[in-house]
Design an enzyme around this catalytic site. Sequence first.
Site, PDB file in Angstrom:
ATOM      1  N   THR A  13     -42.801   2.655  20.796  1.00  0.00           N
ATOM      2  CA  THR A  13     -41.755   2.164  21.698  1.00  0.00           C
ATOM      3  C   THR A  13     -40.628   1.544  20.856  1.00  0.00           C
ATOM      4  OG1 THR A  13     -42.675  -0.052  22.036  1.00  0.00           O
ATOM      5  CG2 THR A  13     -43.478   1.708  23.502  1.00  0.00           C
ATOM      6  N   GLY A  14     -39.414   1.712  21.340  1.00  0.00           N
ATOM      7  CA  GLY A  14     -38.258   1.167  20.612  1.00  0.00           C
ATOM      8  C   GLY A  14     -38.089   1.804  19.243  1.00  0.00           C
ATOM      9  N   THR A  16     -35.671   4.071  18.410  1.00  0.00           N
ATOM     10  CA  THR A  16     -34.346   4.672  18.213  1.00  0.00           C
ATOM     11  C   THR A  16     -33.629   4.063  17.018  1.00  0.00           C
ATOM     12  OG1 THR A  16     -33.434   3.062  19.774  1.00  0.00           O
ATOM     13  CG2 THR A  16     -34.016   5.225  20.664  1.00  0.00           C
ATOM     14  N   GLY A  20     -39.003   0.493  14.513  1.00  0.00           N
ATOM     15  CA  GLY A  20     -39.609   1.598  15.252  1.00  0.00           C
ATOM     16  C   GLY A  20     -39.231   2.944  14.656  1.00  0.00           C
ATOM     17  N   TYR A 155     -37.914 -16.410  22.041  1.00  0.00           N
ATOM     18  CA  TYR A 155     -38.342 -15.288  21.183  1.00  0.00           C
ATOM     19  C   TYR A 155     -39.590 -15.673  20.392  1.00  0.00           C
ATOM     20  CZ  TYR A 155     -38.387 -11.763  17.511  1.00  0.00           C
ATOM     21  OH  TYR A 155     -38.772 -10.771  16.642  1.00  0.00           O
TER      22      TYR A 155
END
Length: 266
Positions: A13-14, A16, A20, A155
């Site tokens: 996931t993630g 791009t 990741g 976060y």
Amino acid sequence: MDLKLNGKRALVTGSTTGLGEAIAKLLAAEGVTVIVHGRDAKRANAVAEAIAIAGGRAQIALGDLATDEGADAVAAQAQEGGAIDILVNNAGYYHHLNWTTALPDKWIDTYQVNVLSAVRMIQRLVPSMRELGWGRVIQIGGGLAGQPIPMQPDYNASLAARHNLAVSLARDLKDSGVTSNIVAPGAILVPAVKELLEKIAPQHGWGETWEEIESGCVRDMVPNDVGRLGRPEEIAAAVAYLASPHADYVSGATIRVDGGTIRSAF
Ligand SMILES: NC(=O)c1ccc[n+]([C@@H]2O[C@H](COP(=O)([O-])OP(=O)(O)OC[C@H]3O[C@@H](n4cnc5c(N)ncnc54)[C@H](OP(=O)(O)O)[C@@H]3O)[C@@H](O)[C@H]2O)c1
């Protein structure tokens, strides 16, 4: 060393950009069919094309993991060509807010993107891993989980939740052949981190060139034994190990890849 990953299918996931992307490219180089995921088709296509040009196999899944509908769409696209053997929960985001500016709505957003995204994908993809009797869930966590800083409190807390849920999942997966582990990066030089550091460099007086900024950041924000920021490929290597059958006996564990930023023995 043969990582024995040839023929497996992984959703990262993630993927791009950033960590990741590096994870997707390394798994693909090891013979894994990788599902490149993000919300942006153009960026996802660019990563998938780069994998194909390098001789690997990549497909694409698009969707916002902050929603159930988005997660449904991603799970369906990811499983179009077969079950997923390896789930890397990497999608997430961070910012530079503080205790005054990170209001409760921001905390909710951060939890949706950084924590519930992972929960959604686990609940959609782990049942088929159980049925197959083999699988991997790898959570990208972070050193701020256990050693939080004053900035970005939501976060930091979201990273702590990722570590905690990954260990709970490992216990739930007892005797299933599926493992759940964490890779905990220190500060890693991805485009988003570089952009953030260049933005805050003037207020810290770190200098003008990238070399000066990295060195100032390491000195003032993430002192470590190696004396630099990490590189995405160094995180990908730890993920590839945990994904491989060489790590069959590793579950509920955390591999820190942070140059020694976290100081504790355990
Ligand atoms: N870099 C570090 O130093 C560091 C350290 C510790 C932990 N981490 C963790 O590692 C992970 C990756 O970090 P990074 O630095 O590589 O970040 P990044 O460069 O900002 O990439 C984040 C990725 O997550 C995707 N994403 C963000 N929000 C999403 C959403 N709502 N739904 C689906 N996808 C979403 C983005 O895809 P699109 O924008 O294309 O949709 C992108 O592919 C994060 O979870 C972060 O918390 C990073």
